[in-house]
Design a protein around this motif. Sequence first.
Motif, PDB file in Angstrom:
ATOM      1  N   LEU A 139       0.812  -1.216   0.000  1.00  0.00           N
ATOM      2  CA  LEU A 139       0.000   0.000   0.000  1.00  0.00           C
ATOM      3  C   LEU A 139       0.849   1.271   0.000  1.00  0.00           C
ATOM      4  O   LEU A 139       2.054   1.228   0.262  1.00  0.00           O
ATOM      5  CB  LEU A 139      -0.934  -0.002   1.221  1.00  0.00           C
ATOM      6  CG  LEU A 139      -2.099  -1.000   1.242  1.00  0.00           C
ATOM      7  CD1 LEU A 139      -2.901  -0.942  -0.048  1.00  0.00           C
ATOM      8  CD2 LEU A 139      -1.632  -2.412   1.521  1.00  0.00           C
ATOM      9  N   ASP A 140       0.195   2.389  -0.270  1.00  0.00           N
ATOM     10  CA  ASP A 140       0.894   3.667  -0.379  1.00  0.00           C
ATOM     11  C   ASP A 140       1.190   4.303   0.974  1.00  0.00           C
ATOM     12  O   ASP A 140       1.966   5.253   1.061  1.00  0.00           O
ATOM     13  CB  ASP A 140       0.081   4.644  -1.235  1.00  0.00           C
ATOM     14  CG  ASP A 140      -1.289   4.947  -0.638  1.00  0.00           C
ATOM     15  OD1 ASP A 140      -1.817   4.109   0.135  1.00  0.00           O
ATOM     16  OD2 ASP A 140      -1.842   6.017  -0.946  1.00  0.00           O
ATOM     17  N   ARG A 141       0.588   3.781   2.032  1.00  0.00           N
ATOM     18  CA  ARG A 141       0.850   4.330   3.361  1.00  0.00           C
ATOM     19  C   ARG A 141       0.605   3.260   4.419  1.00  0.00           C
ATOM     20  O   ARG A 141       0.088   2.189   4.120  1.00  0.00           O
ATOM     21  CB  ARG A 141      -0.017   5.570   3.631  1.00  0.00           C
ATOM     22  CG  ARG A 141      -1.507   5.329   3.577  1.00  0.00           C
ATOM     23  CD  ARG A 141      -2.282   6.637   3.648  1.00  0.00           C
ATOM     24  NE  ARG A 141      -3.723   6.440   3.577  1.00  0.00           N
ATOM     25  CZ  ARG A 141      -4.511   6.191   4.622  1.00  0.00           C
ATOM     26  NH1 ARG A 141      -3.970   6.110   5.847  1.00  0.00           N
ATOM     27  NH2 ARG A 141      -5.814   6.036   4.480  1.00  0.00           N
ATOM     28  N   ASP A 173       3.321  -6.151   7.423  1.00  0.00           N
ATOM     29  CA  ASP A 173       4.271  -5.077   7.713  1.00  0.00           C
ATOM     30  C   ASP A 173       3.496  -3.770   7.625  1.00  0.00           C
ATOM     31  O   ASP A 173       2.307  -3.775   7.286  1.00  0.00           O
ATOM     32  CB  ASP A 173       5.426  -5.111   6.710  1.00  0.00           C
ATOM     33  CG  ASP A 173       6.703  -4.468   7.259  1.00  0.00           C
ATOM     34  OD1 ASP A 173       6.607  -3.781   8.301  1.00  0.00           O
ATOM     35  OD2 ASP A 173       7.766  -4.657   6.661  1.00  0.00           O
ATOM     36  N   ALA A 174       4.143  -2.667   7.906  1.00  0.00           N
ATOM     37  CA  ALA A 174       3.446  -1.379   7.953  1.00  0.00           C
ATOM     38  C   ALA A 174       2.617  -1.114   6.694  1.00  0.00           C
ATOM     39  O   ALA A 174       1.461  -0.682   6.779  1.00  0.00           O
ATOM     40  CB  ALA A 174       4.462  -0.260   8.156  1.00  0.00           C
ATOM     41  N   LYS A 175       3.175  -1.417   5.510  1.00  0.00           N
ATOM     42  CA  LYS A 175       2.482  -1.146   4.249  1.00  0.00           C
ATOM     43  C   LYS A 175       2.195  -2.419   3.452  1.00  0.00           C
ATOM     44  O   LYS A 175       1.858  -2.348   2.262  1.00  0.00           O
ATOM     45  CB  LYS A 175       3.307  -0.190   3.388  1.00  0.00           C
ATOM     46  CG  LYS A 175       3.530   1.179   4.020  1.00  0.00           C
ATOM     47  CD  LYS A 175       4.337   2.066   3.069  1.00  0.00           C
ATOM     48  CE  LYS A 175       4.586   3.440   3.676  1.00  0.00           C
ATOM     49  NZ  LYS A 175       5.372   4.312   2.751  1.00  0.00           N
TER      50      LYS A 175
END
Length: 231
Positions: A139-141, A173-175
Amino acid sequence: MKRRIDQILGNFGYCSRWQARRWINEGRISHNGVVLTDFSSKVEPRELLIDGEPIAFPDGMLILLNKPLGYVCSHESGEGPRVYDLLPPRWQDREPKVVSIGRLDKDTSGLLLLTDQSALVQRWTSPKHHVEKVYRATLDRELDPGVIGQFAAGIALRGEAKVCLPAALTIIDAKLAEVTLSEGRYHQVRRMFAACGYQVEALHRQRFGDIELGDLPEGQWRALPLPAAGS
């Protein structure tokens, strides 16, 4: 089922029926150790040898392909590089035609199944069978954990009255997230994330039903056994 030799060679993409007659005259076709001389002879495709080699997938094929980015699932050459260009050229002339079971768009990579069995395509793409597909999405964020509940509740897609079936989302993970869904709507994963305020920057399919991509290299394929009827 027994078929004419020239029909077999044509339907399995080896040559035209006219060329088949020449191949027979050249002694290239044999059956049970006997070189055939009559193009109208009827035999079982699996018993035929061409230059000493058996017919490829005489009972039908199921192919697992690791689709690279940039390739389309169309047979039309004007839409860009085709997934069929990654297969042996002869297969493009087979009848029935080799097609994909569902599609991956040009910007999605990963597991793609191809077959010449129309019943299998219908069975595995029918909405009533709810075949699971697993994707990895970048993802972008950074992902908000609240998205997990949104996916589980069913996402409303723009322009569609019917809400998506519940889907499982795991934040890796974060994104990076893994999505498991059992539908096959147009650009569904991307649109589901868009409905939650995210843009998918990369999408990769890892599993289709019980079939996993594993360590198959990008752009490569391998044959799978045909499933039993009804499975």
